[in-house]
Each structure stands twice: as structure tokens, then as C-alpha cells.
Design a protein around this motif. Structure first.
Motif, PDB file in Angstrom:
ATOM      1  N   LEU A 362       0.833  -1.201   0.000  1.00  0.00           N
ATOM      2  CA  LEU A 362       0.000   0.000   0.000  1.00  0.00           C
ATOM      3  C   LEU A 362       0.877   1.265   0.000  1.00  0.00           C
ATOM      4  CD1 LEU A 362      -2.735   1.496   0.274  1.00  0.00           C
ATOM      5  CD2 LEU A 362      -2.441   1.310   2.761  1.00  0.00           C
ATOM      6  N   VAL A 363       1.889   1.283   0.860  1.00  0.00           N
ATOM      7  CA  VAL A 363       2.779   2.453   0.921  1.00  0.00           C
ATOM      8  C   VAL A 363       3.450   2.668  -0.428  1.00  0.00           C
ATOM      9  CG1 VAL A 363       4.850   3.418   1.990  1.00  0.00           C
ATOM     10  CG2 VAL A 363       3.181   2.198   3.400  1.00  0.00           C
ATOM     11  N   GLN A 364       3.923   1.596  -1.032  1.00  0.00           N
ATOM     12  CA  GLN A 364       4.579   1.719  -2.339  1.00  0.00           C
ATOM     13  C   GLN A 364       3.620   2.271  -3.388  1.00  0.00           C
ATOM     14  OE1 GLN A 364       5.777  -1.974  -4.242  1.00  0.00           O
ATOM     15  NE2 GLN A 364       7.615  -1.003  -5.067  1.00  0.00           N
ATOM     16  N   ARG A 365       2.401   1.754  -3.382  1.00  0.00           N
ATOM     17  CA  ARG A 365       1.397   2.193  -4.362  1.00  0.00           C
ATOM     18  C   ARG A 365       1.110   3.686  -4.201  1.00  0.00           C
ATOM     19  NH1 ARG A 365      -1.522  -2.138  -3.672  1.00  0.00           N
ATOM     20  NH2 ARG A 365      -3.125  -1.327  -2.294  1.00  0.00           N
ATOM     21  N   GLY A 372       2.027  15.160  -4.074  1.00  0.00           N
ATOM     22  CA  GLY A 372       1.935  15.981  -2.874  1.00  0.00           C
ATOM     23  C   GLY A 372       2.598  15.298  -1.694  1.00  0.00           C
ATOM     24  N   GLU A 373       3.015  16.098  -0.728  1.00  0.00           N
ATOM     25  CA  GLU A 373       3.758  15.548   0.403  1.00  0.00           C
ATOM     26  C   GLU A 373       2.859  14.823   1.386  1.00  0.00           C
ATOM     27  OE1 GLU A 373       6.515  17.462   3.849  1.00  0.00           O
ATOM     28  OE2 GLU A 373       7.106  17.890   1.777  1.00  0.00           O
ATOM     29  N   ASP A 374       1.610  15.222   1.508  1.00  0.00           N
ATOM     30  CA  ASP A 374       0.708  14.621   2.490  1.00  0.00           C
ATOM     31  C   ASP A 374      -0.176  13.552   1.858  1.00  0.00           C
ATOM     32  OD1 ASP A 374       1.580  16.190   4.654  1.00  0.00           O
ATOM     33  OD2 ASP A 374       0.353  17.873   3.945  1.00  0.00           O
ATOM     34  N   ILE A 375      -0.315  12.448   2.565  1.00  0.00           N
ATOM     35  CA  ILE A 375      -1.213  11.362   2.147  1.00  0.00           C
ATOM     36  C   ILE A 375      -2.444  11.445   3.045  1.00  0.00           C
ATOM     37  CG2 ILE A 375      -1.477   8.871   1.862  1.00  0.00           C
ATOM     38  CD1 ILE A 375       1.579   8.661   1.674  1.00  0.00           C
ATOM     39  N   GLU A 376      -3.526  11.900   2.466  1.00  0.00           N
ATOM     40  CA  GLU A 376      -4.741  12.104   3.246  1.00  0.00           C
ATOM     41  C   GLU A 376      -5.611  10.854   3.246  1.00  0.00           C
ATOM     42  OE1 GLU A 376      -5.096  14.566   5.071  1.00  0.00           O
ATOM     43  OE2 GLU A 376      -3.785  16.134   4.233  1.00  0.00           O
ATOM     44  N   LEU A 377      -6.608  10.854   4.128  1.00  0.00           N
ATOM     45  CA  LEU A 377      -7.473   9.697   4.317  1.00  0.00           C
ATOM     46  C   LEU A 377      -8.180   9.290   3.029  1.00  0.00           C
ATOM     47  CD1 LEU A 377      -8.898   7.577   6.029  1.00  0.00           C
ATOM     48  CD2 LEU A 377     -10.498   9.363   6.786  1.00  0.00           C
ATOM     49  N   GLU A 378      -8.717  10.254   2.282  1.00  0.00           N
ATOM     50  CA  GLU A 378      -9.466   9.923   1.073  1.00  0.00           C
ATOM     51  C   GLU A 378      -8.578   9.241   0.032  1.00  0.00           C
ATOM     52  OE1 GLU A 378     -12.713   9.962   0.732  1.00  0.00           O
ATOM     53  OE2 GLU A 378     -12.633  10.546   2.848  1.00  0.00           O
ATOM     54  N   GLU A 379      -7.317   9.673  -0.051  1.00  0.00           N
ATOM     55  CA  GLU A 379      -6.404   9.033  -1.005  1.00  0.00           C
ATOM     56  C   GLU A 379      -6.127   7.594  -0.603  1.00  0.00           C
ATOM     57  OE1 GLU A 379      -1.912   9.530  -2.931  1.00  0.00           O
ATOM     58  OE2 GLU A 379      -2.625  10.999  -1.459  1.00  0.00           O
ATOM     59  N   VAL A 380      -5.999   7.361   0.700  1.00  0.00           N
ATOM     60  CA  VAL A 380      -5.774   5.996   1.198  1.00  0.00           C
ATOM     61  C   VAL A 380      -6.958   5.106   0.858  1.00  0.00           C
ATOM     62  CG1 VAL A 380      -5.563   4.590   3.289  1.00  0.00           C
ATOM     63  CG2 VAL A 380      -4.200   6.680   3.055  1.00  0.00           C
ATOM     64  N   LYS A 381      -8.155   5.605   1.113  1.00  0.00           N
ATOM     65  CA  LYS A 381      -9.361   4.816   0.827  1.00  0.00           C
ATOM     66  C   LYS A 381      -9.482   4.521  -0.664  1.00  0.00           C
ATOM     67  CE  LYS A 381     -12.257   6.232   4.733  1.00  0.00           C
ATOM     68  NZ  LYS A 381     -13.516   6.911   5.135  1.00  0.00           N
ATOM     69  N   ALA A 382      -9.165   5.516  -1.487  1.00  0.00           N
ATOM     70  CA  ALA A 382      -9.243   5.315  -2.936  1.00  0.00           C
ATOM     71  C   ALA A 382      -8.236   4.271  -3.400  1.00  0.00           C
ATOM     72  CB  ALA A 382      -8.992   6.636  -3.659  1.00  0.00           C
ATOM     73  N   ALA A 383      -7.029   4.298  -2.816  1.00  0.00           N
ATOM     74  CA  ALA A 383      -5.994   3.344  -3.208  1.00  0.00           C
ATOM     75  C   ALA A 383      -6.337   1.933  -2.775  1.00  0.00           C
ATOM     76  CB  ALA A 383      -4.653   3.759  -2.594  1.00  0.00           C
ATOM     77  N   MET A 384      -7.024   1.819  -1.632  1.00  0.00           N
ATOM     78  CA  MET A 384      -7.358   0.489  -1.124  1.00  0.00           C
ATOM     79  C   MET A 384      -8.639  -0.037  -1.751  1.00  0.00           C
ATOM     80  SD  MET A 384      -6.507   1.104   2.910  1.00  0.00           S
ATOM     81  CE  MET A 384      -6.541  -0.618   3.394  1.00  0.00           C
ATOM     82  N   GLY A 385      -9.517   0.869  -2.164  1.00  0.00           N
ATOM     83  CA  GLY A 385     -10.817   0.456  -2.656  1.00  0.00           C
ATOM     84  C   GLY A 385     -11.790   0.367  -1.497  1.00  0.00           C
TER      85      GLY A 385
END
Length: 453
Positions: A362-365, A372-385
Motif C-alpha cells: 500500500l505504501v509503495q502504491r 503531494g507531500e501529504d497522504i490524506e485519508l481519502e487518497e488511502v481509501k481510494a488506493a485500497m478500494g
């Protein structure tokens, strides 16, 4: 920068051969020192760091094989040694290679072959020295990450177990880091200066397993197997339940006697190897079903150590996220990004069916595809599905759609197989059924995409 002139030592009791070989090598630009016997060679080797040694087998005081044994035993970073003999035999060549000689030359010497082998040996040695500089960096990556009581307790147990040569069986779900903990054990043991050889047992086809594990001899040429390559070190057998019955029998015999025969060989090869195994399935059930030998199970399972799933020590998630961000910045030269507090809290409460491996992926993806420097919650959810039942909805069109077809296909296949591998709990058999691919072809595909089993 001027390249250092390689220093070579030529040891031969025949003055004409010694002189001829030295002159040829000096004409090629090498710095050559000569020795007429073992006593002189010993003295020269103590006073000079040679880059390569040419060693005659038959000498009046001490034969070359004995001298090679002596140097191998006392010098863990011995330079390449090329053996020479006018009384060449398959047995001498096999013995010299087994002891660690780079190659074997028969007299009368082929000068073209001599120069070729010297050049190749020096290139191989140079590469080995260059790679040795990476060793400390690699070792730093092996320290298990986490400040929880679970990780601290496991590390403490492993440090104590490392002081003994007890055979250890790691038990735990796919992706918990069994190989990493095995490396940690190795690096704290008396075998730390030896090799750590790891193998995904299930990825070796039954028809190739004997050669893979025990090596082979063919027309005087020796091809060492996994056990031999792990001599003086540690052999880690990942997912041992995938081993075929015939190899189980041969491995049992090899471990009981600390020796084995190569395929096609007639002389026993003795090894000093610590064997560590791992499994994600109940090995005792495999024994009851007859798929795994009971005597081998007890031999490998002197002590069992269970590695807990990530959900059981979720307080380590923020530390792991930070560790893998730094890891990909250092190793893959990716731009630094940080997880927001909301993203970290969300991930602490995630179930992590694929454990640490899933977190790393997940971190690699996120670091490859995000901006951008910050990884926000919505981006995490989108990456995970967003998982609702068996339906997975992803965000926008992936970035790899912009890649050439072959690269995009490889990228998709890797992500697709890793996703299903996590969903099936790391079972290749279940993965094969889930993706509709025959297991032999699936193993090849997993290896080609560098997906760890």
C-alpha cells in the motif's frame, strides 16, 4: 581516477611454467609475484593482499588442495583461487571446486583460456567486493519494526534462540514477516558471517527439487545446490508444506547426517547449515493427512515460534508506515510523503488480511501513484478500494494506463495477483483457483513479477 592494478600470485614448483605464466600475465598489465612452494606462498600471502592466486596442485612440500583448505578455513574473504595441475583428474577438479576454488586449469595450459578465466575471476571478485558495501544497509532493513510488547517479546526470544543451533519452525499468516524474523535470528547467531539462503519451497517443481536442493555433478563440473550454498550459514525454507515427498525424504537424510550426495555424484558432501522453516498452514494436519513426513516435521520443529498477525499489534502500524516511506525514498528514490493523522488512525483500525506485506504494498502504491507531500485519508481509501461485500470500487483511471502496453500489463498483473493473494490468505492453491491459472504457470508468473511467496 586510476584503476588499481590487480596483484596476482603464481604458485608452481616448475620454474619454466612459473616464469611463462608470470610473463604472460605481466604483458596483460597485471602485477605478478611468484612462489615456488607452499612455504613461500604462505609467507607472501601474509604480507600482501592479492587479488587472485594461481595455485599448482602438485608441489614438493604441501599440495595445493591442502593449502587451499588451509586458506579457506582461515580467510573468510579469500580472493579467487584458480587451481592448475599437470595430472588433472575429475576428482581433483571436483574437490578443488567444492573447497571454493574459482576454476581448474589443466596443463599444458591454454594461454587463451588462462587469460579468459583470470579476467572473469577478477570481474566476479570486483563485483563481490562492490556488493559487500551494501551488506550493512541490507542488514539495517532486517531489524523488525515495532515498539509493541508483541514485537519486543519476539525479538527477545529470537536473540536467545540465536545462541543455540536449535531448529526452528516459524508459524504465522501470509505476510507477517516470517522471512524477516528468520534473517534477524541469523544476524544474531554464530552463523552471521555465513550466507543466508532463502527459498520459497512451493515454487520449486518436484522434477527440479533434487537438483535445486542438493546440486549436481555433470562431466566434472559441479553445480552446488541450496544446502551447499548455505554452508556455514542459514538455509530458510519458506512454506515448507509445499515440499514434495521425495525431497522430504532426501532432506531428512541430509539433516540427520549433515551430508548428502549431489545428483550424479558419488562422494558425500558434508555441510554445516542451520535450517529454519516456516509455514502458514497447520503442519500437524499435513502430517495427519500423509502429505508431510512426521519424522521430518519433528526434526524441523524442535521449537515453534508463532509470528502474530498485524491486527494483534496494530499500535505498530504508524511506525511501519513511516519505516516503509523512508525505505522507498532510500531504495527506489521516490519522493517523500507523509501519512496524515486521520489516515494513520484509519489504517490502525484496518484488518490487514495481508499483514505487513499488504501494508508495504500500500505504501509503495501511494508513493508511486500519488502526488503531494501529504497522504490524506481519502487518497488511502481510494488506493485500497471501498470494500462492500465482494464489490471493490476504485477511484479514477490508474496512472499505469499511460504506460506502454507491456509495462501496463505487468503493472496490472502484479497488482491483480497481489490483491487476490492477500484475499486468499497467501495460499497458492487458492490463488490458482481464484484467478483460473494452472499452478505451474502461476508459480512462473509470480516469480517473473517478483511477488514473494
Amino acid at each position: 581516477m586510476n584503476k588499481k592494478t590487480p596483484r596476482l600470485l603464481v604458485i608452481d614448483d616448475e620454474p619454466d611454467i612459473r616464469r611463462l605464466v608470470s610473463e604472460i600475465l605481466e604483458d596483460e598489465g597485471y602485477q605478478v609475484t611468484m612462489a615456488e612452494n607452499a612455504a613461500t606462498a604462505r609467507s607472501l600471502k601474509k604480507s600482501t593482499n592479492f587479488d587472485l592466486i594461481l595455485l599448482d596442485i602438485w608441489m614438493p612440500d604441501t599440495d595445493g588442495i591442502t593449502l587451499l583448505k588451509e586458506w579457506v578455513a582461515n580467510d573468510p574473504i579469500l580472493c579467487p583461487v584458480i587451481m592448475m595441475s599437470g595430472h588433472g583428474s575429475v576428482e581433483a577438479a571436483v574437490e578443488a571446486t567444492r573447497l571454493g576454488a574459482y576454476d581448474f586449469l589443466e596443463k599444458p595450459l591454454s594461454l587463451a583460456k588462462l587469460l579468459l578465466i583470470v579476467e572473469r575471476a577478477l570481474e566476479a571478485s570486483s563485483l563481490q567486493i562492490e556488493n559487500a558495501g551494501l551488506k550493512q544497509q541490507v542488514l539495517a532493513d532486517i531489524e523488525p519494526v515495532g515498539k509493541s510488547a508483541t514485537v519486543a517479546r519476539t525479538k527477545d526470544q529470537l536473540k536467545r534462540l540465536a545462541q543455540h543451533d536449535t531448529r526452528l519452525l516459524f508459524v504465522g499468516e501470509a505476510g507477517v514477516g516470517k522471512e524477516m524474523y528468520a534473517r534477524y535470528l541469523h544476524n544474531n547467531s554464530s552463523h552471521r558471517d555465513g550466507p543466508f539462503v532463502d527459498v520459497a519451497v512451493g515454487s520449486i517443481s518436484p522434477e527440479n527439487s533434487a537438483v535445486e536442493f542438493f546440486g549436481k555433478e555433470d562431466n566434472g563440473k559441479v553445480y552446488p545446490g541450496l544446502l551447499e550454498r548455505a554452508h556455514k550459514g542459514t538455509l530458510f525454507l519458506g512454506e515448507i508444506a509445499g515440499m514434495d515427498k521425495e525431497t522430504q525424504s532426501r532432506l531428512l537424510s541430509a539433516l540427520e547426517s549433515s551430508s548428502f550426495l549431489r545428483v550424479g555424484g558419488s562422494e558425500a558432501v558434508r555441510v554445516d547449515v542451520r535450517v529454519i522453516a516456516s509455514t502458514r498452514i497447520a503442519l500437524d494436519e499435513e502430517v495427519k493427512s500423509g502429505r508431510f513426513r512426521q519424522d521430518l516435521y519433528y526434526l524441523l520443529n524442535e521449537i515453534t515460534l508463532e509470528i502474530q498477525p498485524l491486527r494483534e499489534h496494530s499500535e505498530d502500524v504508524p511506525g511501519l508506515l513511516s519505516f516503509y516511506v523512508d525505505y522507498f525514498v532510500d531504495h527506489d528514490k521516490l519522493a517523500f510523503r507523509r501519512f496524515s493523522m486521520a489516515a494513520q488512525n484509519f489504517l490502525r483500525n484496518y484488518s490487514w488480511r495481508g499483514n505487513v506485506r499488504e501494508l508495504k504494498n500500500l505504501v509503495q502504491r501511494l508513493m508511486i501513484l500519488g502526488v503531494g507531500e501529504d497522504i490524506e485519508l481519502e487518497e488511502v481509501k481510494a488506493a485500497m478500494g471501498s470494500v462492500i461485500g465482494d464489490v471493490v470500487s476504485t477511484a479514477t483511471v490508474p496512472d499505469f494506463f499511460n504506460l506502454p502496453l507491456k509495462d501496463a500489463r505487468d503493472h496490472f498483473e502484479k497488482a491483480y495477483l497481489e490483491y487476490h493473494f492477500e484475499r486468499t490468505g497467501g495460499s497458492v492453491a487458492k490463488l490458482s483457483a481464484a484467478v483460473g491459472m494452472e499452478r505451474t504457470h502461476l508459480y512462473r508468473k509470480l516469480h517473473s513479477l517478483n511477488i514473494k511467496l
